[in-house]
Scaffold this active site. Sequence first.
Site, mmCIF file in Angstrom:
data_model
loop_
_atom_site.group_PDB
_atom_site.id
_atom_site.type_symbol
_atom_site.label_atom_id
_atom_site.label_comp_id
_atom_site.label_asym_id
_atom_site.label_seq_id
_atom_site.Cartn_x
_atom_site.Cartn_y
_atom_site.Cartn_z
ATOM 1 N N LYS A 81 18.662 -7.865 32.168
ATOM 2 C CA LYS A 81 19.380 -7.471 33.228
ATOM 3 C C LYS A 81 20.442 -8.440 33.721
ATOM 4 C CE LYS A 81 16.735 -3.558 35.049
ATOM 5 N NZ LYS A 81 14.906 -3.897 34.220
HETATM 6 P P1 BMP Z 1 6.429 1.112 34.399
HETATM 7 O O1 BMP Z 1 6.422 2.190 33.570
HETATM 8 O O2 BMP Z 1 5.257 0.117 34.468
HETATM 9 O O3 BMP Z 1 6.807 1.272 35.714
HETATM 10 O O4 BMP Z 1 7.450 -0.013 33.931
HETATM 11 C C1 BMP Z 1 8.971 0.182 34.005
HETATM 12 C C2 BMP Z 1 9.855 -0.762 33.235
HETATM 13 O O5 BMP Z 1 11.091 -0.158 33.248
HETATM 14 C C3 BMP Z 1 9.788 -2.058 33.824
HETATM 15 O O6 BMP Z 1 9.799 -3.204 32.860
HETATM 16 C C4 BMP Z 1 11.027 -2.262 34.563
HETATM 17 O O7 BMP Z 1 11.439 -3.329 34.738
HETATM 18 C C5 BMP Z 1 11.788 -1.338 33.959
HETATM 19 N N1 BMP Z 1 12.817 -0.557 34.640
HETATM 20 C C6 BMP Z 1 12.711 0.488 35.601
HETATM 21 O O8 BMP Z 1 11.432 0.523 35.976
HETATM 22 N N2 BMP Z 1 13.710 1.066 36.391
HETATM 23 C C7 BMP Z 1 15.041 0.925 36.102
HETATM 24 O O9 BMP Z 1 15.603 1.525 36.703
HETATM 25 C C8 BMP Z 1 15.110 0.167 34.915
HETATM 26 C C9 BMP Z 1 14.277 -0.838 34.396
HETATM 27 O O10 BMP Z 1 14.635 -1.532 33.338
#
Ligand code: BMP
Length: 262
Positions: free
Chosen positions: A94
């Site tokens: 990012k």
């Molecule tokens: P999780 O499914 O454990 O919540 O992880 C989501 C992943 O996607 C994380 O690595 C987070 O940084 C990324 N992410 C997100 O959750 N929302 C966004 O809008 C953008 C992301 O990159």
Amino acid sequence: SRTKMGFNERSELLETSKITQKIFKLTLEKKSNLCVAVDVDTADKLLDITEKVGPYICILKTHIDAISGVTEATLNSLKLMAKQYNFLIMEDRKMADIGNTVKLQYNKIVKWADLVTVHSISGGMMLKGLQEVINEDKDLLGNRGVFIIAELSCDGNLISQQYIKETVKISEEYKDIVVGLVCQSDDVIPSPSLIQLTPGVNMKNSEDSLGQKYQNPSDVILTKGADIAVVGRGIVQDDNPAEAAKLYKEWLWNTYIERVSN
Ligand code: BMP
């Protein structure tokens, strides 16, 4: 519309970039539109989970700065597994700084990650910086790509409609390196040559304790318009990450097939 078109057809469009074609092709070969976010804290766990989910994913997404003990050898092992299991590596960095700084940061990432994420906050010159890094090396041309964050999945984020519109504009100006947008709704991406990557996917939970919002695989593909879905904790924290990855992969891919076939 984009969401009704198959990945095959979209990969053959004139404006689809080489690296985007490569992603479409990979999803079709593996019948997988699953991206796993390996959000773990040590290099050993990173390699262990990657080995387990590798067969089921099209993209492995990392936050490498959150993982301790990562060495050149770790990154080399990661690259080997990417080759062995046929997936791409995306560093979810990012990036959000001025062009020159982003260029310095990307010089390190570009060596091991096929894809990288950026915020559009600094505008087009940041993309130009990345483009310069890629253009410096013939082997990188067509083999590196960028996802731009257009929307975030978390409660209370500051992104406005105007910001989204301007972000889409930037993505169209740098089509040779921008493979798609990270977003949450099906009406953000104007062109079928760009890929919608959507995080916030979980079969069991609807939120976490820090504002993350989840939907299940069907909703994300059918309602939100995701082409590729990102799953983190739903797989990484499961007792059996391989089995969980297989389950998510099948649910997501079957829903994609359902979407494009009617
Ligand atoms: P999780 O499914 O454990 O919540 O992880 C989501 C992943 O996607 C994380 O690595 C987070 O940084 C990324 N992410 C997100 O959750 N929302 C966004 O809008 C953008 C992301 O990159």
